[in-house]
Scaffold this motif. Structure first.
Motif, short mmCIF file in Angstrom:
data_model
loop_
_atom_site.label_atom_id
_atom_site.label_comp_id
_atom_site.label_asym_id
_atom_site.label_seq_id
_atom_site.Cartn_x
_atom_site.Cartn_y
_atom_site.Cartn_z
N ARG A 29 4.18 45.14 -12.35
CA ARG A 29 5.04 44.23 -13.13
C ARG A 29 4.43 43.91 -14.49
O ARG A 29 4.88 43.00 -15.18
CB ARG A 29 5.27 42.94 -12.34
CG ARG A 29 6.08 43.23 -11.06
CD ARG A 29 6.48 42.00 -10.32
NE ARG A 29 7.12 41.02 -11.17
CZ ARG A 29 7.06 39.71 -10.97
NH1 ARG A 29 6.41 39.23 -9.94
NH2 ARG A 29 7.67 38.87 -11.78
N ALA A 30 3.42 44.67 -14.89
CA ALA A 30 2.72 44.40 -16.14
C ALA A 30 3.64 44.37 -17.37
O ALA A 30 3.52 43.46 -18.19
CB ALA A 30 1.58 45.38 -16.35
N PRO A 31 4.55 45.34 -17.54
CA PRO A 31 5.39 45.28 -18.74
C PRO A 31 6.19 43.98 -18.83
O PRO A 31 6.30 43.38 -19.91
CB PRO A 31 6.31 46.50 -18.60
CG PRO A 31 5.53 47.45 -17.76
CD PRO A 31 4.77 46.57 -16.78
N GLU A 32 6.72 43.52 -17.70
CA GLU A 32 7.49 42.27 -17.68
C GLU A 32 6.59 41.08 -18.01
O GLU A 32 6.92 40.22 -18.83
CB GLU A 32 8.13 42.10 -16.31
CG GLU A 32 8.82 40.78 -16.10
CD GLU A 32 9.21 40.58 -14.63
OE1 GLU A 32 9.24 39.41 -14.21
OE2 GLU A 32 9.46 41.58 -13.93
N VAL A 33 5.43 41.01 -17.35
CA VAL A 33 4.50 39.91 -17.58
C VAL A 33 3.99 39.94 -19.02
O VAL A 33 3.97 38.92 -19.71
CB VAL A 33 3.32 39.97 -16.58
CG1 VAL A 33 2.25 38.93 -16.91
CG2 VAL A 33 3.82 39.77 -15.15
N TYR A 34 3.59 41.12 -19.48
CA TYR A 34 3.04 41.28 -20.82
C TYR A 34 4.06 40.86 -21.89
O TYR A 34 3.73 40.21 -22.86
CB TYR A 34 2.59 42.73 -21.03
CG TYR A 34 1.82 42.97 -22.31
CD1 TYR A 34 0.50 42.55 -22.44
CD2 TYR A 34 2.40 43.65 -23.36
CE1 TYR A 34 -0.22 42.79 -23.59
CE2 TYR A 34 1.70 43.90 -24.52
CZ TYR A 34 0.39 43.47 -24.64
OH TYR A 34 -0.32 43.71 -25.80
N ARG A 35 5.30 41.24 -21.68
CA ARG A 35 6.37 40.91 -22.63
C ARG A 35 6.54 39.40 -22.77
O ARG A 35 6.81 38.89 -23.85
CB ARG A 35 7.68 41.57 -22.17
CG ARG A 35 8.82 41.42 -23.16
CD ARG A 35 10.08 42.18 -22.73
NE ARG A 35 10.54 41.87 -21.39
CZ ARG A 35 10.42 42.68 -20.34
NH1 ARG A 35 9.86 43.86 -20.47
NH2 ARG A 35 10.86 42.32 -19.15
N ARG A 36 6.36 38.66 -21.66
CA ARG A 36 6.56 37.21 -21.69
C ARG A 36 5.38 36.43 -22.24
O ARG A 36 5.52 35.24 -22.54
CB ARG A 36 6.86 36.71 -20.27
CG ARG A 36 8.22 37.11 -19.78
CD ARG A 36 8.57 36.36 -18.53
NE ARG A 36 7.42 36.31 -17.63
CZ ARG A 36 7.46 36.50 -16.33
NH1 ARG A 36 8.60 36.73 -15.77
NH2 ARG A 36 6.39 36.43 -15.59
N LEU A 37 4.22 37.06 -22.36
CA LEU A 37 3.04 36.34 -22.84
C LEU A 37 3.15 35.98 -24.32
O LEU A 37 3.75 36.72 -25.10
CB LEU A 37 1.80 37.21 -22.65
CG LEU A 37 1.37 37.50 -21.23
CD1 LEU A 37 0.23 38.51 -21.23
CD2 LEU A 37 0.95 36.24 -20.51
N ALA A 38 2.55 34.88 -24.68
CA ALA A 38 2.38 34.54 -26.09
C ALA A 38 1.17 35.34 -26.56
O ALA A 38 0.05 35.08 -26.14
CB ALA A 38 2.16 33.05 -26.25
N LYS A 39 1.43 36.37 -27.39
CA LYS A 39 0.38 37.29 -27.81
C LYS A 39 0.10 37.16 -29.30
O LYS A 39 0.99 36.84 -30.07
CB LYS A 39 0.80 38.74 -27.51
CG LYS A 39 0.99 39.05 -26.06
CD LYS A 39 1.45 40.46 -25.82
CE LYS A 39 2.85 40.77 -26.24
NZ LYS A 39 3.92 40.04 -25.62
N PRO A 40 -1.13 37.49 -29.71
CA PRO A 40 -1.42 37.51 -31.14
C PRO A 40 -0.70 38.69 -31.81
O PRO A 40 -0.30 39.65 -31.14
CB PRO A 40 -2.94 37.69 -31.19
CG PRO A 40 -3.29 38.34 -29.89
CD PRO A 40 -2.29 37.83 -28.88
#
Length: 162
Positions: A29-40
């Motif tokens: 589920r990494a793409p889904e989780v990664y997409r939702r993160l507040a990223k720099p």
């Protein structure tokens, strides 16, 4: 293939493939989780990770083979296995458990184990150390990224919500 070479192949491929498999399973589920993160702004797109890890795991396996066939010693081999265990632990901590604090602790330990391995290995086999250097660079980058991302609904360092 003689027994020493067969054990070397098992040492090089087995733990590397196990770390890759654990990472793959834990990152479904990494793409889904990664997409939702507040990223720099400097965070790479999700499609970068697969190709980078394919190259890195190949280099890790070749380095492991070199360590075994050149009889690098217990310390080098132990550090190699330790960093692969830490590598395998990061993805479940970050993506499956969604615990950024634990993932940051794991990846920081991975950085230290990799740096120690490279330092020990460089005395015996500069090529193996060179093969591991990009992996250390990526790991340090992953440490910075892990420290920088956050749950969009919570403060940095919080556990990412499901």
């Amino acid at each position: 293939m003689d027994a020493h070479s067969a054990r070397g192949l098992a040492f090089a491929a087995g733990p590397t493939l196990a770390a890759a498999a654990i990472g793959s399973l834990a990152s479904r589920r990494a793409p889904e989780v990664y997409r939702r993160l507040a990223k720099p702004a400097w965070a790479p797109p999700p499609g970068v990770f697969g190709p980078v890890w394919t190259v890195l795991y190949t280099a890790i396996g070749v380095a492991g083979w070199r360590l075994w066939t050149r009889r690098a010693g217990r310390k080098a081999l132990g550090l190699h296995l330790a960093q692969l265990a830490l590598n395998a632990a990061w993805t479940p901590a970050f993506f499956a458990a969604r615990n950024r604090t634990a993932a940051l602790a794991v990846v920081t330990a991975l950085d230290g184990a990799l740096a120690a391995e490279i330092a020990v290995v460089a005395r015996r086999d500069r090529a193996a150390a060179a093969l591991l250097a990009p992996y250390l660079g990526w790991s340090v980058f992953a440490t910075a990224l892990t420290a920088s991302v956050g749950d969009p609904a919570g403060p940095p360092g919080s556990t990412v919500r499901r």
